[in-house]
Design a protein around this motif. Structure first.
Motif, mmCIF file in Angstrom:
data_model
loop_
_atom_site.group_PDB
_atom_site.id
_atom_site.type_symbol
_atom_site.label_atom_id
_atom_site.label_comp_id
_atom_site.label_asym_id
_atom_site.label_seq_id
_atom_site.Cartn_x
_atom_site.Cartn_y
_atom_site.Cartn_z
ATOM 1 N N UNK A 7 0.839 -1.203 0.000
ATOM 2 C CA UNK A 7 0.000 0.000 0.000
ATOM 3 C C UNK A 7 0.871 1.250 0.000
ATOM 4 N N UNK A 8 1.927 1.227 0.796
ATOM 5 C CA UNK A 8 2.858 2.364 0.860
ATOM 6 C C UNK A 8 3.527 2.602 -0.492
ATOM 7 N N UNK A 9 4.033 1.544 -1.105
ATOM 8 C CA UNK A 9 4.710 1.658 -2.404
ATOM 9 C C UNK A 9 3.741 2.149 -3.480
ATOM 10 N N UNK A 10 2.520 1.632 -3.474
ATOM 11 C CA UNK A 10 1.522 2.061 -4.466
ATOM 12 C C UNK A 10 1.191 3.542 -4.301
ATOM 13 N N UNK A 11 1.055 3.996 -3.060
ATOM 14 C CA UNK A 11 0.785 5.413 -2.815
ATOM 15 C C UNK A 11 1.936 6.306 -3.257
ATOM 16 N N UNK A 12 3.167 5.856 -3.004
ATOM 17 C CA UNK A 12 4.339 6.626 -3.435
ATOM 18 C C UNK A 12 4.416 6.707 -4.955
ATOM 19 N N UNK A 20 6.030 14.133 -9.691
ATOM 20 C CA UNK A 20 7.453 13.971 -9.972
ATOM 21 C C UNK A 20 8.228 13.780 -8.678
ATOM 22 N N UNK A 21 9.523 14.075 -8.727
ATOM 23 C CA UNK A 21 10.363 13.826 -7.552
ATOM 24 C C UNK A 21 10.349 14.971 -6.538
ATOM 25 N N UNK A 22 9.763 16.124 -6.890
ATOM 26 C CA UNK A 22 9.716 17.262 -5.970
ATOM 27 C C UNK A 22 8.281 17.753 -5.816
ATOM 28 N N UNK A 23 7.512 17.083 -4.983
ATOM 29 C CA UNK A 23 6.121 17.511 -4.805
ATOM 30 C C UNK A 23 6.043 18.888 -4.165
ATOM 31 N N UNK A 24 5.019 19.667 -4.492
ATOM 32 C CA UNK A 24 4.891 21.012 -3.922
ATOM 33 C C UNK A 24 4.585 20.948 -2.419
#
Length: 71
Positions: A7-12, A20-24
């Motif tokens: 669940x954690x991996x799917x959410x990530x 992307x790699x830098x969420x606001x």
């Protein structure tokens, strides 16, 4: 609580696809940068002969040095 690692991996993955790699971050978020000089880890034992490890920065912020400490 997160029910599983999957669940954690799917959410990530979903967040990475969206942002992307830098969420606001919200404008009101501040923060501090912690730059440790050392970390110490204890593993307690019933016999009180604890296992203690310290990791500290080498000279001039170099590689981490691992040391075993007395209980």
């Amino acid at each position: 609580m997160i029910p599983s690692r999957a669940t954690l991996v799917a959410g990530a993955a979903k967040a990475a696809a969206r942002f992307g790699v830098r969420p606001p971050r919200p404008d009101h978020w501040g923060g501090y940068r912690l730059v440790p000089e050392q970390w110490e880890f204890w593993q307690g034992r019933v016999s009180r002969l604890h296992d203690r490890l310290r990791y500290r920065r080498g000279d001039e912020g170099g590689a981490w040095v691992r040391e075993r400490l007395a209980p």
